[in-house]
Scaffold this motif. Structure first.
Motif, PDB file in Angstrom:
ATOM      1  N   ALA A   1     -13.007  -6.864   2.849  1.00 17.72           N
ATOM      2  CA  ALA A   1     -13.638  -6.926   4.164  1.00 17.72           C
ATOM      3  C   ALA A   1     -13.120  -8.097   4.986  1.00 17.72           C
ATOM      4  N   THR A   2     -13.082  -7.894   6.282  1.00 15.17           N
ATOM      5  CA  THR A   2     -12.771  -8.989   7.204  1.00 15.17           C
ATOM      6  C   THR A   2     -13.983  -9.891   7.410  1.00 15.17           C
ATOM      7  N   TYR A   3     -15.167  -9.387   7.136  1.00 13.44           N
ATOM      8  CA  TYR A   3     -16.412 -10.056   7.483  1.00 13.44           C
ATOM      9  C   TYR A   3     -16.679 -11.316   6.658  1.00 13.44           C
TER      10      TYR A   3
ATOM     11  N   ARG B   1       0.487  -5.715  10.432  1.00 16.47           N
ATOM     12  CA  ARG B   1       0.731  -5.041   9.156  1.00 16.47           C
ATOM     13  C   ARG B   1       0.636  -5.988   7.969  1.00 16.47           C
ATOM     14  N   GLU B   2       1.270  -7.132   8.041  1.00 15.80           N
ATOM     15  CA  GLU B   2       1.298  -8.023   6.883  1.00 15.80           C
ATOM     16  C   GLU B   2      -0.085  -8.561   6.548  1.00 15.80           C
TER      17      GLU B   2
ATOM     18  N   ALA C   1      -2.087  -7.818   3.088  1.00 15.54           N
ATOM     19  CA  ALA C   1      -2.592  -8.940   2.292  1.00 15.54           C
ATOM     20  C   ALA C   1      -4.092  -8.804   2.039  1.00 15.54           C
ATOM     21  N   LEU C   2      -4.824  -8.335   3.047  1.00 16.47           N
ATOM     22  CA  LEU C   2      -6.262  -8.108   2.881  1.00 16.47           C
ATOM     23  C   LEU C   2      -6.518  -7.103   1.769  1.00 16.47           C
ATOM     24  N   ALA C   3      -5.784  -5.993   1.798  1.00 18.14           N
ATOM     25  CA  ALA C   3      -5.982  -4.944   0.792  1.00 18.14           C
ATOM     26  C   ALA C   3      -5.595  -5.433  -0.600  1.00 18.14           C
ATOM     27  N   ARG C   4      -4.467  -6.116  -0.700  1.00 17.91           N
ATOM     28  CA  ARG C   4      -4.049  -6.647  -2.011  1.00 17.91           C
ATOM     29  C   ARG C   4      -5.082  -7.617  -2.556  1.00 17.91           C
TER      30      ARG C   4
ATOM     31  N   ASP D   1       1.719   2.869   3.667  1.00 15.62           N
ATOM     32  CA  ASP D   1       2.172   1.581   3.119  1.00 15.62           C
ATOM     33  C   ASP D   1       1.102   0.970   2.224  1.00 15.62           C
ATOM     34  N   LEU D   2      -0.143   1.029   2.672  1.00 14.98           N
ATOM     35  CA  LEU D   2      -1.245   0.466   1.893  1.00 14.98           C
ATOM     36  C   LEU D   2      -1.384   1.175   0.557  1.00 14.98           C
TER      37      LEU D   2
END
Length: 245
Positions: free
Chosen positions: A133-135, A173-174, A178-181, A206-207
């Motif tokens: 999450a970004t939160y 994108r990067e 990075a968030l997903a990883r 890509d994800l």
């Protein structure tokens, strides 16, 4: 893009951040042969803050109702509140009431991004999920509770501490990769990125290649939910496992 006579689902989108994902998603679907329109109308969000009190106001029935007639002018057959945080913040029952009120006001089938995530996880058959999450952590924890109420096991949850949607909308994108990883977990069968302010439509393949598993992003599942309400599933591998039949 689809002709004006094509079936349409309308989206009520909070403020301005990643709304350009929607025409991008419509174009990707059109390339896959889908004949559907995705008109979007912006709602007045009040304060741009991933904070519980601000989110409760952002998702209030009044703010959503203020834009219903505008989105209906696009000749839509369903409407979706394109926001995760300002739906799950109400809790499972409160989010259901939010959707019921939106449906009654619009006199159309309705849903929200939070329920889109719940339905998408079920459609994938994923029992265990990770949240990236970004939160801030406290808001992300409320999404964890919402998914648990939907029957999912959340094996990990990571918040990023970002307060405003405006900041999230600047990520490229990067940053998204990075968030997903960073939020992935070995036991997770899918990774969820719950913020419609986050651009993602162009990077879903890509994800999924990066993580080796389905990735569900907020704008992706919101559009999928709209198509579900229309009874119009689409086979579109360019939008990931969720759209691959």
């Amino acid at each position: 893009m689809a002709p004006s006579s094509a079936p349409a689902v309308g989206f009520l989108y909070p403020g301005y951040s990643a709304e350009d994902d929607y025409p991008r998603l419509e174009g990707i679907l059109a390339d896959a042969g889908a004949r559907v329109r995705l008109p979007l109308v912006h709602t007045d969000i009040g304060e741009d803050a991933h904070r519980v009190d601000a989110l409760l106001e952002m998702g209030s029935a009044r703010r959503l109702a203020d834009r219903v007639e505008e989105v209906k002018r696009h000749d839509v057959q369903a409407v979706v509140w394109s926001c995760t945080s300002a739906s799950f913040v109400f809790g499972w029952e409160g989010a259901k009431e939010q959707v019921r009120e939106l449906s009654a006001t619009a006199e159309l089938p309705a849903s929200s991004t939070s329920f889109a995530f719940a339905h998408a996880v079920q459609a994938l058959g994923a029992e265990r999920v990770a949240i990236a999450a970004t939160y801030p952590e406290d808001v992300a924890a409320l999404f964890t509770s919402f998914l648990k109420a939907a029957g999912s096991e959340v094996v990990s949850m990571r918040g990023s501490g970002i307060i405003t949607a405006a900041e999230v909308g600047t990520w490229g994108r990067e940053e998204v990769l990075a968030l997903a990883r960073g939020g992935d977990h070995p036991e997770a069968q899918a990774v969820l990125l719950p913020d419609t302010a986050l651009h993602s439509a162009a990077w879903i393949p890509d994800l999924e290649r990066e993580l080796g598993k389905p990735v569900l992003t907020a704008n992706q599942v919101t559009v999928w939910e709209g198509l579900r309400l229309l009874g119009q599933p689409v086979d579109c591998p360019a939008l990931g496992a969720l759209f691959t039949r």
